[in-house]
Design a protein around this motif. Structure first.
Motif: not given
Length: 119
Positions: A75-90
């Motif tokens: 509806a809002n033409a959006m795509v999301y990426l929820q990133m949890n438990s982030l690591k330095p290699e991210d």
């Protein structure tokens, strides 16, 4: 105008979370699977995740499975990426791009948003 615009990057501590947003032209969202790619310094660009607008199917790289979630708001033409438990290699520059998926090379790219995971 066909475009993808990312936002939401920043500095986060290991174990923290961030949500990246991609504002997509409606035409791109209607006809292409949209995904997130990343490129870390000195490394090749890799596809992180992809979502199909036709059936909602998703793909995740093994390195982010169980930690990242891709979603789409048509509806809002959006795509999301929820990133949890982030690591330095991210740590990388994250790009929204389309099309994505096996056998596809993106024709449309956003400008990128930097994610730094560091204490």
């Amino acid at each position: 105008q066909l475009q993808l615009v990312e936002s939401g990057g920043g500095l986060v501590q290991p174990g923290g979370s961030l949500r990246l947003s991609c504002a997509a032209s409606a035409v791109i969202l209607d006809y292409y699977a949209i995904g997130w790619f990343r490129q870390a310094p000195g490394k090749e660009r890799e596809e992180v995740s992809c979502i199909s607008s036709s059936d909602g199917s998703t793909y995740y790289a093994n390195s982010v499975k169980g930690r990242f979630t891709i979603s789409e708001d048509n509806a809002n033409a959006m795509v999301y990426l929820q990133m949890n438990s982030l690591k330095p290699e991210d740590t990388a520059v994250y790009y929204c791009a389309a099309p994505c998926g096996t056998g596809y090379q993106p024709d449309f790219w956003g400008q990128g948003t930097k994610v730094t995971v560091s204490s």
